[in-house]
Design an enzyme around this catalytic site. Sequence first.
Site, PDB file in Angstrom:
ATOM      1  N   TYR A 146       8.841   1.859   0.045  1.00 57.26           N
ATOM      2  CA  TYR A 146       9.403   2.637  -1.049  1.00 57.26           C
ATOM      3  C   TYR A 146      10.931   2.584  -1.071  1.00 57.26           C
ATOM      4  O   TYR A 146      11.532   2.758  -2.119  1.00 57.26           O
ATOM      5  CB  TYR A 146       8.978   4.113  -0.929  1.00 57.26           C
ATOM      6  CG  TYR A 146       7.628   4.409  -1.517  1.00 57.26           C
ATOM      7  CD1 TYR A 146       6.486   3.796  -1.035  1.00 57.26           C
ATOM      8  CD2 TYR A 146       7.495   5.324  -2.559  1.00 57.26           C
ATOM      9  CE1 TYR A 146       5.245   4.082  -1.578  1.00 57.26           C
ATOM     10  CE2 TYR A 146       6.265   5.607  -3.096  1.00 57.26           C
ATOM     11  CZ  TYR A 146       5.138   4.994  -2.606  1.00 57.26           C
ATOM     12  OH  TYR A 146       3.922   5.285  -3.149  1.00 57.26           O
ATOM     13  N   ASP A 251       0.302   6.926   0.747  1.00 59.66           N
ATOM     14  CA  ASP A 251       0.151   7.151  -0.696  1.00 59.66           C
ATOM     15  C   ASP A 251      -1.285   6.832  -1.101  1.00 59.66           C
ATOM     16  O   ASP A 251      -1.949   7.615  -1.783  1.00 59.66           O
ATOM     17  CB  ASP A 251       1.134   6.240  -1.453  1.00 59.66           C
ATOM     18  CG  ASP A 251       0.988   6.380  -2.952  1.00 59.66           C
ATOM     19  OD1 ASP A 251       0.864   7.522  -3.425  1.00 59.66           O
ATOM     20  OD2 ASP A 251       0.989   5.345  -3.649  1.00 59.66           O
ATOM     21  N   ASP A 255      -4.694   9.691  -1.755  1.00 59.63           N
ATOM     22  CA  ASP A 255      -5.481   9.769  -2.996  1.00 59.63           C
ATOM     23  C   ASP A 255      -6.971   9.629  -2.677  1.00 59.63           C
ATOM     24  O   ASP A 255      -7.807  10.342  -3.227  1.00 59.63           O
ATOM     25  CB  ASP A 255      -5.089   8.648  -3.970  1.00 59.63           C
ATOM     26  CG  ASP A 255      -4.040   9.108  -4.979  1.00 59.63           C
ATOM     27  OD1 ASP A 255      -3.266  10.023  -4.646  1.00 59.63           O
ATOM     28  OD2 ASP A 255      -4.009   8.547  -6.085  1.00 59.63           O
TER      29      ASP A 255
HETATM   30  C1  IPM Z   1       2.640  10.565  -4.793  1.00 58.34           C
HETATM   31  C2  IPM Z   1       2.929   9.772  -6.048  1.00 58.34           C
HETATM   32  C3  IPM Z   1       4.323   9.214  -5.928  1.00 58.34           C
HETATM   33  C4  IPM Z   1       4.355   8.316  -4.715  1.00 58.34           C
HETATM   34  C5  IPM Z   1       4.823   8.485  -7.202  1.00 58.34           C
HETATM   35  C6  IPM Z   1       4.771   9.392  -8.403  1.00 58.34           C
HETATM   36  C7  IPM Z   1       6.179   7.889  -7.022  1.00 58.34           C
HETATM   37  O1  IPM Z   1       1.974   8.783  -6.214  1.00 58.34           O
HETATM   38  O2  IPM Z   1       3.362  11.558  -4.543  1.00 58.34           O
HETATM   39  O3  IPM Z   1       1.698  10.226  -4.097  1.00 58.34           O
HETATM   40  O4  IPM Z   1       3.949   7.154  -4.798  1.00 58.34           O
HETATM   41  O5  IPM Z   1       4.781   8.781  -3.659  1.00 58.34           O
HETATM   42 MG    MG Z   2       0.364   8.867  -4.824  1.00 58.02          MG
END
Ligand code: IPM
Ligand code: MG
Length: 363
Positions: A146, A251, A255
Amino acid sequence: MSYKIGIIRGDGIGPEIISEAQKVLEAAAVRFGLEFEYTEILMGGASIDVTGLPLTDEAIEAAEGCDAVLMGSIGGNTSTSPWYKLPPDKRPEAGLLKLRKSLGLFANMRPAYLYDQLREACPLRDEIIGDGFDLVVMRELTGGLYFGERKTFEEEGLRKAVDTLSYREDEIRRIAIRGFDIAMKRRKKVTSVDKANVLDSSRLWRQVVNEVAQDYPEVELEHMLVDNCAMQLVRDPRQFDVILTENMFGDILSDEASMVTGSIGMLSSASLREGSFGLYEPSHGSAPDIAGKNIANPIATILSASMMLRYSLNLDQAADAIDAAVEKVLADGYRTLDIMSDGMTRLGTCEMGDRIAECIQLG
Ligand code: IPM
Ligand code: MG
């Protein structure tokens, strides 16, 4: 006692879920004799529309001046919103990345917990769910892909893009310490996730995590490759307590972990640094398609507010009251659309906030 709370409403469903969280915070304030002073901070698309930038220096300064910041969600529809015609570093998400980096919020904690009342929302089979699961993803948040150098250029007539994944040992050590500290307060198991069969950054990650583990003899440590972890999360999520991992893997896995609970609308998160300051936000996104319709689930934001009371403001009693109120409202059969099932009573965003606030007042 008075506390300064930064409020980032953001985009999409952000403003409406934040309003419900504030309603609940106010109910807790009344019950426990607290005073919350709110500072509105612009970020994401909402900030672009007013200032042309997804996050201004003034906004960062305002956040720094607070005891903690509560955020709704940012971003819009990536195919239709004009925000996505801007260069990448001017889009809504860039604001969030800049805020994390500027505030040094290196530790992102994302609990994935299966509410007993919401078992039927879980997409996994009953024998896999067993007596439920309760894990937390501890994601490194200010390093890795990132924040590595990136560029897009032309080489020998062909377009080429490069992103850099780098980690320094101190960046790994501090997040590992956080992961082990949290494990000590939970079931004392850390699964460190990497891709050490391919990546140098992962091999260093593994070494440093092993070094940190020396200081935590009570914690069981295992290493797992990220592809295997993605599989294990749906095969047997009960094996996990703390998943410790780098930014990009975290990340993706967070999810996945939240989806296996079946109720991403319920999951909170905290981004922390040394000391008590933190940024708290729901794990879900801004859901622009349902914004303004009073159907979004405000519970993830309400639980993020509870995490904020617990971890940044040291108000455990008030946090416990919020958590208990959420459980009670679910046990009483109230649901928003995303977690609705047969025989339950459906509520809108605002009514769900009312119920939870009411529950806190009644004690
Ligand atoms: C998260 C989101 C963010 C990330 C995006 C919106 C930049 O997906 O907080 O998981 O990738 O960190
Ligand atoms: Mg995310």
